[in-house]
Design an enzyme around this catalytic site. Structure first.
Site, PDB file in Angstrom:
ATOM      1  N   CYS A   1       0.820  -1.211   0.000  1.00  0.00           N
ATOM      2  CA  CYS A   1       0.000   0.000   0.000  1.00  0.00           C
ATOM      3  C   CYS A   1       0.857   1.265   0.000  1.00  0.00           C
ATOM      4  O   CYS A   1       0.667   2.155  -0.814  1.00  0.00           O
ATOM      5  CB  CYS A   1      -0.935  -0.032   1.202  1.00  0.00           C
ATOM      6  SG  CYS A   1      -1.705   1.544   1.582  1.00  0.00           S
TER       7      CYS A   1
ATOM      8  N   CYS B   1      -8.448  -1.697   7.002  1.00  0.00           N
ATOM      9  CA  CYS B   1      -7.265  -0.855   7.151  1.00  0.00           C
ATOM     10  C   CYS B   1      -7.138  -0.466   8.618  1.00  0.00           C
ATOM     11  O   CYS B   1      -8.123  -0.060   9.245  1.00  0.00           O
ATOM     12  CB  CYS B   1      -7.379   0.392   6.276  1.00  0.00           C
ATOM     13  SG  CYS B   1      -6.078   1.603   6.573  1.00  0.00           S
TER      14      CYS B   1
ATOM     15  N   GLU C   1     -11.822  31.057   2.049  1.00  0.00           N
ATOM     16  CA  GLU C   1     -11.664  29.703   1.498  1.00  0.00           C
ATOM     17  C   GLU C   1     -12.068  29.732   0.027  1.00  0.00           C
ATOM     18  O   GLU C   1     -13.069  30.361  -0.324  1.00  0.00           O
ATOM     19  CB  GLU C   1     -12.545  28.721   2.274  1.00  0.00           C
ATOM     20  CG  GLU C   1     -12.716  27.355   1.659  1.00  0.00           C
ATOM     21  CD  GLU C   1     -11.414  26.595   1.478  1.00  0.00           C
ATOM     22  OE1 GLU C   1     -11.207  26.033   0.383  1.00  0.00           O
ATOM     23  OE2 GLU C   1     -10.609  26.577   2.422  1.00  0.00           O
TER      24      GLU C   1
ATOM     25  N   ASP D   1      -3.685  28.017   7.525  1.00  0.00           N
ATOM     26  CA  ASP D   1      -3.595  26.554   7.484  1.00  0.00           C
ATOM     27  C   ASP D   1      -3.496  26.127   6.022  1.00  0.00           C
ATOM     28  O   ASP D   1      -4.438  25.578   5.455  1.00  0.00           O
ATOM     29  CB  ASP D   1      -4.833  25.952   8.161  1.00  0.00           C
ATOM     30  CG  ASP D   1      -4.745  24.445   8.325  1.00  0.00           C
ATOM     31  OD1 ASP D   1      -3.727  23.854   7.897  1.00  0.00           O
ATOM     32  OD2 ASP D   1      -5.685  23.852   8.862  1.00  0.00           O
TER      33      ASP D   1
ATOM     34  N   CYS E   1       0.990  21.197   7.720  1.00  0.00           N
ATOM     35  CA  CYS E   1       1.006  19.744   7.586  1.00  0.00           C
ATOM     36  C   CYS E   1       2.283  19.270   6.902  1.00  0.00           C
ATOM     37  O   CYS E   1       2.394  18.108   6.519  1.00  0.00           O
ATOM     38  CB  CYS E   1      -0.225  19.250   6.824  1.00  0.00           C
ATOM     39  SG  CYS E   1      -0.419  19.975   5.185  1.00  0.00           S
TER      40      CYS E   1
END
Length: 383
Positions: A14, A91, A265, A313, A340
């Site tokens: 995977c 999973c 956004e 973000d 991130c």
């Protein structure tokens, strides 16, 4: 579970979980070291925050459907850097209910004589299944992504799926007939329920639709947002800009303390959900802008507007130079950067440091156990 008894038979094929050769304690140590290496030059990197629950945390699950050479219908994930489907029944980082529903749908395709999509020739019916679950309300959304509008025995299929999984609260058909790596298409029809689910996060209700972004690890999200709010230290007279806002989660949590929150956004579906979320929570001091965050902040800077706090973000690619220049022109006292990707974060922090800001706090959060990804919250203050 330790590294010696990690149960996933698909782990090597995977490629979704890169750190399964480590115990969870070793994973946290590895991520802490990486964060220190990339971000330590800006200041002290706090100890990584974790829920210590490395399994079954993903509330968003998507599976591709296809056939083996022998004709067996399979569902699962694409092998890393390929379009070869790795069959997955369970999973170990995904919601258990979601995986069970996907296996049921796979079995039902044969029962209802429905085909799977062949991306090589553009024929067939079912391409993907997307499932979103709301941890705190128990609501479950099932999105059937199909290659065509025609859905034989549509009502009977939905009735049977609901009989087998009464926990499902809405079913949607999304049509994607294009040759694309994107899972969802533009056209969709609600087959059952409202077409969205509602979750509760930190005392606020949030509507989640198929296309809108919502953090995938609910418990770690609380750690992330609590840190962001603490760093923001919002005062009653503050104007807050929530950039790359998604469905408005951070901005709405800020609204309790701020004078005004501007949520920016570019995804129109997310903005629609954000407006609904504000009404749902009786929030009246927020405004919503459907625009590219970089372009919006550039316009604000040109007009001479000011902001006290900017919460950003951005995606994994990080921010843009134009956006960061606009932030510096707006000159907020505080910037809270939720990242991130520590590599692009380090690049962007260099810019802020060279343009009148100082990195005050760095807090990693383990949002994605068993993977190499690191989420980080950084407090940047005007010098």
């Amino acid at each position: 579970m330790s590294k010696s008894d990690f149960p996933c038979p698909a782990a090597k094929k995977c490629g979704g979980c890169q750190l399964t050769n480590m115990s969870y304690e070793e994973q946290l140590s590895f991520k802490q070291g990486r964060a220190v290496k990339l971000l330590g030059k800006f200041g002290r990197v706090e100890r990584i925050l974790s829920t210590n629950k490395p399994f079954f945390y993903r509330n968003k699950v998507q599976a591709a459907f296809g056939r083996t050479r022998s004709g067996e219908i399979i569902s699962g994930v694409y092998q890393s850097s390929t379009h070869n489907i790795v069959k997955v029944d369970r999973c170990y980082i995904e919601d258990k209910k979601a995986d069970a529903i996907i296996v049921t749908i796979r079995k039902m395709l044969k029962e209802f004589k429905l085909t799977v999509y062949n991306e090589n020739n553009g024929t067939g019916f079912l391409r993907h299944v997307l499932i979103k679950t709301a941890k705190n309300t128990g609501e479950v959304m099932v999105v059937l992504v199909t290659g065509s509008r025609e859905f034989k025995s549509k009502n009977a299929f939905c009735t049977e799926l609901l009989r087998r999984h009464p926990e499902i609260t809405t079913i949607i058909q999304n049509v994607n007939s294009k040759f694309t790596s994107l899972v969802l298409g533009e056209e969709q029809t609600v087959l059952f329920g409202s077409g969205y689910i509602t979750d509760v996060l930190m005392g606020k209700k949030f509507i989640i639709s198929p296309k809108s972004f919502y953090q995938i690890n609910p418990e770690a999200t609380v750690l992330l947002y609590e840190t962001a709010l603490k760093f923001a230290d919002i005062k009653a007279a503050d104007t807050v800009i929530d950039a790359y806002a998604g469905v408005g989660t951070i901005g709405m949590l800020c609204s309790d303390k701020a004078k005004e929150v501007i949520s920016v956004e570019m995804n129109p579906d997310a903005v629609k959900d954000a407006k609904k979320n504000a009404r749902l929570n009786n929030i009246e001091n927020m405004s919503f802008v459907c625009a590219d965050a970089t372009e919006f902040l550039s316009e604000l800077a040109k007009e001479g507007d000011k902001a006290d706090v900017v919460i950003m973000d951005p995606p994994r690619a990080g921010s843009t130079l134009k956006f960061m220049k606009s932030v510096c022109v707006l000159s907020p006292k505080t910037v809270v950067y939720v990242s991130c990707n520590p590599e692009t974060l380090a690049r962007d922090l260099n810019f802020f440091v060279k343009n009148g800001y100082k990195v005050k706090k760095i807090q990693p959060v383990d949002m994605f156990p068993n993977t190499s990804h690191i989420e980080t919250v950084v407090l940047i203050s005007k010098i």
